[in-house]
Design a protein around this motif. Structure first.
Motif, mmCIF file in Angstrom:
data_model
loop_
_atom_site.group_PDB
_atom_site.id
_atom_site.type_symbol
_atom_site.label_atom_id
_atom_site.label_comp_id
_atom_site.label_asym_id
_atom_site.label_seq_id
_atom_site.Cartn_x
_atom_site.Cartn_y
_atom_site.Cartn_z
ATOM 1 N N GLU A 89 1.048 -1.405 -0.144
ATOM 2 C CA GLU A 89 0.046 0.188 0.393
ATOM 3 C C GLU A 89 0.655 1.455 -0.177
ATOM 4 O OE1 GLU A 89 -3.525 -2.148 2.423
ATOM 5 O OE2 GLU A 89 -2.786 -0.957 2.866
ATOM 6 N N SER A 90 1.749 1.425 0.837
ATOM 7 C CA SER A 90 2.842 2.160 0.538
ATOM 8 C C SER A 90 3.651 3.154 -0.519
ATOM 9 C CB SER A 90 4.241 2.475 1.584
ATOM 10 O OG SER A 90 3.777 2.552 3.127
ATOM 11 N N LEU A 91 4.031 1.550 -1.164
ATOM 12 C CA LEU A 91 4.706 1.796 -2.672
ATOM 13 C C LEU A 91 3.640 2.515 -3.378
ATOM 14 C CD1 LEU A 91 6.843 1.535 -4.987
ATOM 15 C CD2 LEU A 91 6.362 -1.005 -4.870
ATOM 16 N N GLU A 92 2.486 1.573 -3.685
ATOM 17 C CA GLU A 92 1.185 2.020 -4.618
ATOM 18 C C GLU A 92 0.963 3.760 -4.348
ATOM 19 O OE1 GLU A 92 -0.883 -2.343 -5.096
ATOM 20 O OE2 GLU A 92 -1.374 -1.135 -3.735
ATOM 21 N N GLU A 93 0.772 3.601 -3.048
ATOM 22 C CA GLU A 93 0.372 5.556 -2.149
ATOM 23 C C GLU A 93 1.274 6.173 -2.898
ATOM 24 O OE1 GLU A 93 -1.937 6.832 -1.439
ATOM 25 O OE2 GLU A 93 -0.982 8.917 -1.069
ATOM 26 N N ALA A 94 2.695 5.769 -3.046
ATOM 27 C CA ALA A 94 3.663 6.455 -3.510
ATOM 28 C C ALA A 94 4.300 6.570 -4.633
ATOM 29 C CB ALA A 94 5.339 5.787 -3.151
ATOM 30 N N LEU A 95 3.822 5.779 -5.967
ATOM 31 C CA LEU A 95 3.508 5.223 -7.063
ATOM 32 C C LEU A 95 3.082 6.854 -7.784
ATOM 33 C CD1 LEU A 95 4.537 2.069 -7.929
ATOM 34 C CD2 LEU A 95 5.934 3.848 -8.279
ATOM 35 N N ARG A 100 4.598 8.575 -10.506
ATOM 36 C CA ARG A 100 6.278 7.609 -11.572
ATOM 37 C C ARG A 100 5.747 6.932 -11.466
ATOM 38 N NH1 ARG A 100 10.255 11.865 -11.424
ATOM 39 N NH2 ARG A 100 11.416 10.612 -11.345
ATOM 40 N N ASP A 101 6.141 5.800 -12.751
ATOM 41 C CA ASP A 101 6.227 4.271 -12.700
ATOM 42 C C ASP A 101 7.359 3.773 -11.856
ATOM 43 O OD1 ASP A 101 8.528 5.562 -13.608
ATOM 44 O OD2 ASP A 101 7.633 5.177 -16.154
ATOM 45 N N HIS A 102 8.518 4.455 -10.931
ATOM 46 C CA HIS A 102 8.785 3.462 -10.209
ATOM 47 C C HIS A 102 9.383 4.522 -9.108
ATOM 48 C CE1 HIS A 102 11.724 5.873 -12.747
ATOM 49 N NE2 HIS A 102 13.109 5.673 -11.857
ATOM 50 N N ILE A 103 9.471 3.798 -7.961
ATOM 51 C CA ILE A 103 10.811 5.059 -7.454
ATOM 52 C C ILE A 103 11.955 4.890 -6.634
ATOM 53 C CG2 ILE A 103 11.216 5.797 -4.474
ATOM 54 C CD1 ILE A 103 8.528 5.956 -6.007
ATOM 55 N N ASP A 104 12.440 5.854 -6.607
ATOM 56 C CA ASP A 104 14.263 5.782 -6.578
ATOM 57 C C ASP A 104 14.890 4.857 -6.054
ATOM 58 O OD1 ASP A 104 14.969 6.737 -9.539
ATOM 59 O OD2 ASP A 104 14.092 8.252 -7.943
ATOM 60 N N ILE A 105 14.276 5.272 -4.688
ATOM 61 C CA ILE A 105 15.009 4.658 -3.296
ATOM 62 C C ILE A 105 13.546 4.469 -2.330
ATOM 63 C CG2 ILE A 105 16.605 5.005 -1.184
ATOM 64 C CD1 ILE A 105 18.428 7.033 -3.528
ATOM 65 N N PHE A 106 13.892 3.153 -2.055
ATOM 66 C CA PHE A 106 12.632 2.844 -1.376
ATOM 67 C C PHE A 106 13.580 2.680 0.061
ATOM 68 C CE2 PHE A 106 7.675 2.930 -1.788
ATOM 69 C CZ PHE A 106 7.646 3.195 0.319
ATOM 70 N N LEU A 107 12.936 3.454 1.842
ATOM 71 C CA LEU A 107 13.809 2.612 2.877
ATOM 72 C C LEU A 107 12.590 2.755 3.621
ATOM 73 C CD1 LEU A 107 15.571 6.057 3.258
ATOM 74 C CD2 LEU A 107 16.397 3.523 2.269
ATOM 75 N N LEU A 135 9.988 -1.505 -9.811
ATOM 76 C CA LEU A 135 9.321 -0.879 -9.660
ATOM 77 C C LEU A 135 9.968 0.420 -8.141
ATOM 78 C CD1 LEU A 135 6.167 -2.718 -8.344
ATOM 79 C CD2 LEU A 135 6.380 -0.785 -9.683
ATOM 80 N N VAL A 136 10.649 0.030 -8.070
ATOM 81 C CA VAL A 136 11.899 0.206 -7.043
ATOM 82 C C VAL A 136 13.238 -0.204 -7.534
ATOM 83 C CG1 VAL A 136 12.982 0.240 -4.713
ATOM 84 C CG2 VAL A 136 10.934 0.299 -4.598
ATOM 85 N N ARG A 137 14.404 1.137 -7.466
ATOM 86 C CA ARG A 137 15.526 1.187 -8.428
ATOM 87 C C ARG A 137 16.684 0.444 -7.150
ATOM 88 N NH1 ARG A 137 17.138 6.310 -10.906
ATOM 89 N NH2 ARG A 137 19.262 4.837 -11.632
#
Ligand code: SF4
Ligand code: SF4
Length: 315
Positions: A89-95, A100-107, A135-137
Motif C-alpha cells: 500500500e505504501s509503494l502504491e500510494e507513493a507511485l 511516477r512509474d517507479h521510486i528510485d529509493i525506498f527505505l 518498481l523500486v531501484r
C-alpha cells in the motif's frame, strides 16, 4: 553542483539533497504551491535528489514541483510498514501520489537495530520483489542509531543507509558522534550507499551551519547530505556553500533575521529530560508531553540535545 553515486546502486545524486519534511504539514506547513516552488528552485540550481517519507505528507509538493520538469530527479521515500500488505500500500500510494512509474529509493523508516529490521522483514521482502520488478531501484533503511547502521551494513540485500550524523552528535542514539562515524565507515566498506540526515541537528546547529555543513561534507563515505529548506534564500545559501561559492553578507543577514521557534514533535513521551535541561524555565510537562513557553525560550538548543527521541527542533 557535484554529484556522487550512491554505493553500488548506480544512482547519481547531488551532494545537496532537498529534505522535504520542512515544507510539509509536520513542520513549516507551506501551501503546496509555495513548497513546490522552493523545491523547483532547488532543482533549477542543480539539486537532483529529493528526500521524503510517507509520513511527511509532502508527495503533493514534490509532484507539483516536478510538473513540466524534464531534468533528472532522484526521489527517496520511506515507510513504517512492517507487513507485505502495508508496504504494498505504501509503494502504491507513493507511485500514485508522486505520479511516477517507479521510486528510485525506498527505505524502511527509522530502523534502530537488527531486531527492528527482523520485525519489518516481511515489508522489506516486498521491497525486494518490487526492486526485481523495476518498481523500486534501490532499497534500504533510515536510522538515528549507531546499531541501526551496523545492522543494516551486514544485510547484503540493503543498498542504501540514511543515517543521522552531525558535528555535535545531536540526536544520535546508542553511541557518540565518533561511534556513528565508525559505523558509517563500516557500512561504506560493505558497499552501502549513504546519505546523511539532520546535519543541522534539527535546527539546533543553525548558528553553526557552515561548520556543520563542512563537517558533513568532509565525511568521505557520504554521497549526499539531506538538508531541510523552506525558502529560496535557504536554497541559495546551501547551494552556494555546497558548491564552494562565497555566501553574500546580505543573504546571511536575511537568514539570521528569520524568525525561529521551538517545535516539539507529537511523539514526545513526556520523559521530562528536556525540562531538566532548560535553564530558562521555558519547558514543562502537560498532558503527558513537553510544552514550551515561547516567551521564555532563548532558542539555545540545549533541550534538543537532551531528548532521546529527537522530538525537539528549531524551525
Ligand atoms: S531552546 Fe533552550 S531555552 Fe528554549 S526550551 Fe530549549 S533549553 Fe529551554
Ligand atoms: S526529552 Fe523529548 S521525549 Fe522527553 S519530554 Fe522532552 S521532548 Fe518529550
Amino acid at each position: 553542483m557535484e554529484y556522487r553515486v550512491l554505493g553500488k546502486t548506480g544512482i547519481r545524486v547531488s551532494r545537496l539533497c532537498f529534505g522535504t519534511l520542512t515544507v510539509g504539514p509536520l513542520q513549516v506547513n507551506l501551501p503546496v504551491e509555495e513548497g513546490a516552488a522552493v523545491i523547483r528552485y532547488a532543482l533549477e540550481a542543480g539539486v537532483n535528489f529529493l528526500d521524503t517519507a510517507e509520513s511527511y505528507r509532502t508527495y503533493a509538493h514534490i509532484r507539483k514541483a516536478l510538473q513540466g520538469w524534464d531534468g533528472e530527479v532522484i526521489i527517496a521515500t520511506k515507510s513504517y510498514a512492517y507487513s507485505h500488505r502495508g508496504m504494498r500500500e505504501s509503494l502504491e500510494e507513493a507511485l500514485r501520489a508522486l505520479s511516477r512509474d517507479h521510486i528510485d529509493i525506498f527505505l524502511l523508516h527509522e530502523q534502530e537495530s537488527a531486531l527492528t529490521l527482523r520485525g519489518h522483514w516481511e515489508a522489506f521482502e516486498f521491497l525486494l520483489q518490487a526492486r526485481e520488478k523495476g518498481l523500486v531501484r534501490a532499497v534500504g533503511i533510515s536510522t538515528h542509531s549507531v546499531e541501526g547502521v551496523r545492522a543494516a551494513a551486514r544485510v547484503p540485500e540493503i543498498d542504501v543507509i540514511h543515517p543521522l550524523v552531525n558535528v555535535a552528535g545531536v540526536g544520535i542514539q546508542g553511541g557518540t558522534r565518533e561511534d556513528m562515524l565508525a559505523a558509517i565507515e563500516e557500512a561504506a566498506a560493505f558497499g552501502k550507499g549513504l546519505y546523511a540526515m539532520k546535519v543541522l541537528g534539527g535546527g539546533h546547529l543553525i548558528a553553526r551551519a557552515e561548520e556543520a555543513f563542512s563537517f558533513a561534507l568532509q565525511i568521505p563515505y557520504l554521497a549526499s547530505v539531506a538538508v531541510g529548506m523552506r525558502s529560496r534564500e535557504e536554497v541559495d545559501f546551501n547551494v552556494r556553500f555546497f558548491t564552494g561559492r562565497e555566501v553574500p553578507a546580505e543573504l546571511r543577514q536575511i537568514l539570521e533575521k528569520r524568525e525561529r521557534r521551538l517545535h516539539i514533535e507529537e511523539w514526545c513521551c513526556g520523559c521530562g529530560r528536556c525540562v531538566e535541561k532548560c535553564g530558562a524555565g521555558a519547558l514543562s510537562l502537560s498532558g503527558g508531553r513537553a510544552v514550551v513557553d515561547h516567551s521564555r525560550c532563548r532558542l539555545c538548543g540545549y533541550c534538543g540535545a537532551a531528548c532521546p527521541h529527537f522530538c525537539i527542533k528549531v524551525l
